[in-house]
Enzyme design. Structure first.
Site, PDB file in Angstrom:
ATOM      1  N   ASP A 252      32.586  13.422  62.775  1.00 57.71           N
ATOM      2  CA  ASP A 252      32.729  13.237  61.842  1.00 57.71           C
ATOM      3  C   ASP A 252      32.356  13.826  60.859  1.00 57.71           C
ATOM      4  O   ASP A 252      32.433  14.596  60.921  1.00 57.71           O
ATOM      5  CB  ASP A 252      30.855  12.367  62.454  1.00 57.71           C
ATOM      6  CG  ASP A 252      30.173  10.819  61.807  1.00 57.71           C
ATOM      7  OD1 ASP A 252      30.808  10.392  60.879  1.00 57.71           O
ATOM      8  OD2 ASP A 252      29.435  11.051  62.717  1.00 57.71           O
TER       9      ASP A 252
ATOM     10  N   ASN B  77      35.469   1.425  65.316  1.00 61.08           N
ATOM     11  CA  ASN B  77      35.975   1.592  63.696  1.00 61.08           C
ATOM     12  C   ASN B  77      37.058   0.657  63.703  1.00 61.08           C
ATOM     13  O   ASN B  77      37.235   0.535  62.371  1.00 61.08           O
ATOM     14  CB  ASN B  77      36.934   3.013  64.153  1.00 61.08           C
ATOM     15  CG  ASN B  77      36.250   4.561  64.645  1.00 61.08           C
ATOM     16  OD1 ASN B  77      36.456   4.905  64.714  1.00 61.08           O
ATOM     17  ND2 ASN B  77      34.933   4.266  63.968  1.00 61.08           N
TER      18      ASN B  77
ATOM     19  N   GLY C 180      34.832  10.706  55.819  1.00 58.33           N
ATOM     20  CA  GLY C 180      34.739   9.843  54.620  1.00 58.33           C
ATOM     21  C   GLY C 180      33.382  10.385  53.283  1.00 58.33           C
ATOM     22  O   GLY C 180      33.782  10.572  52.669  1.00 58.33           O
TER      23      GLY C 180
END
Ligand code: FPP
Length: 238
Positions: A16, A64, A19
């Site tokens: 993770d 997702n 982004g």
């Protein structure tokens, strides 16, 4: 059961923070996913020296698809490029690659590449890399139950004999031992539907590092920390 003092045989990773890593640098999110893909190579390469035989990574979840169309398309293109590009690298490193998750929704070209890399690498025995693509733990249990129910209806199994081992044989992970250690990067302490059934007795490590910053040295530190712990699987210490 004796205390476990050795390193983990199977490590599962929730990668993770791609982004946020990109946004911090003022770049598009896909830039972070690309950097994340390079990390995957380094971590897989580090496994044999760390005594890790199985490594499983969460690349794309059943949830997702809710991301923007641009990000989803970019990720799918990245997976295609990654598999095509890494194919020979997997052979060089003795990596066997397999996928878990529901393939139906993935595009044909990607599915073909997945089949191709699974077939090409099937005799490799140094590291087992499992890539979760369109994977969700609950979805996996539901699909497994559906397949098992069909076999019950066909008279292939007696419902009275169904136990944990029976269901485990229908899971996507039927070829895998349970994870010993689950790592999630980027500071979120959730498991987000990853290997729900399989991680019942796993140790967890939630670390703040964003996935593109996750180095083999950090990985090694977590493995060593794990080896220093004792796992009792509900039993008492020896
Ligand atoms: C989570 O970061 C990451 C993903 C949803 C995708 C994981 C994909 C990679 C690491 C790319 C490469 C993988 C392979 C197998 C080639 P995020 O986007 O949720 O980050 P954020 O929480 O900071 O937004």
């Amino acid at each position: 059961m004796s205390d476990q003092k050795t390193g983990p045989n199977h490590v599962a990773i929730i990668m993770d923070g791609n982004g946020r890593w990109a946004v911090q640098k003022g770049r598009p999110r896909l830039f972070g996913h690309q950097a994340g893909a390079r990390r995957v190579r380094e971590i897989v390469e580090a496994c044999p020296d760390l005594g890790v035989r199985y490594v499983s990574i969460f690349a794309f979840s059943t949830e997702n698809w809710k991301r923007t169309q641009t990000e989803v398309a970019g990720l799918m293109a990245l997976f295609r490029r990654y598999i095509a590009k890494e194919m020979q690298e997997f052979m060089r490193q003795g990596v066997r690659v397999r996928f878990i998750g529901d393939r139906i929704k993935l595009d044909r070209k990607l599915r073909e590449l997945m089949d191709e890399v699974e077939e090409l690498t099937k005799a490799n025995t140094l590291t087992d890399l499992t890539i979760a693509l369109n994977y969700g733990g609950r979805d996996e249990v539901a699909r497994a139950s559906r397949r098992m129910a069909r076999d019950v209806a066909l008279g292939k199994i007696d419902p009275e004999t169904v136990d944990e081992t029976t269901l485990a044989r229908y899971l996507d992970t039927c070829f895998l031992p349970d994870p010993d250690l689950v790592i999630r990067t980027s500071g979120e302490a959730r498991i987000s539907n990853f290997l729900l059934w399989q991680s019942a007795y796993a140790e967890y490590e939630f670390i703040d590092t964003l996935w593109p910053d996750f180095t083999p040295e950090i990985f090694q530190g977590l493995i060593e920390q794990y080896a220093g712990r004792s796992r009792r699987f509900g039993a008492v210490s020896a």
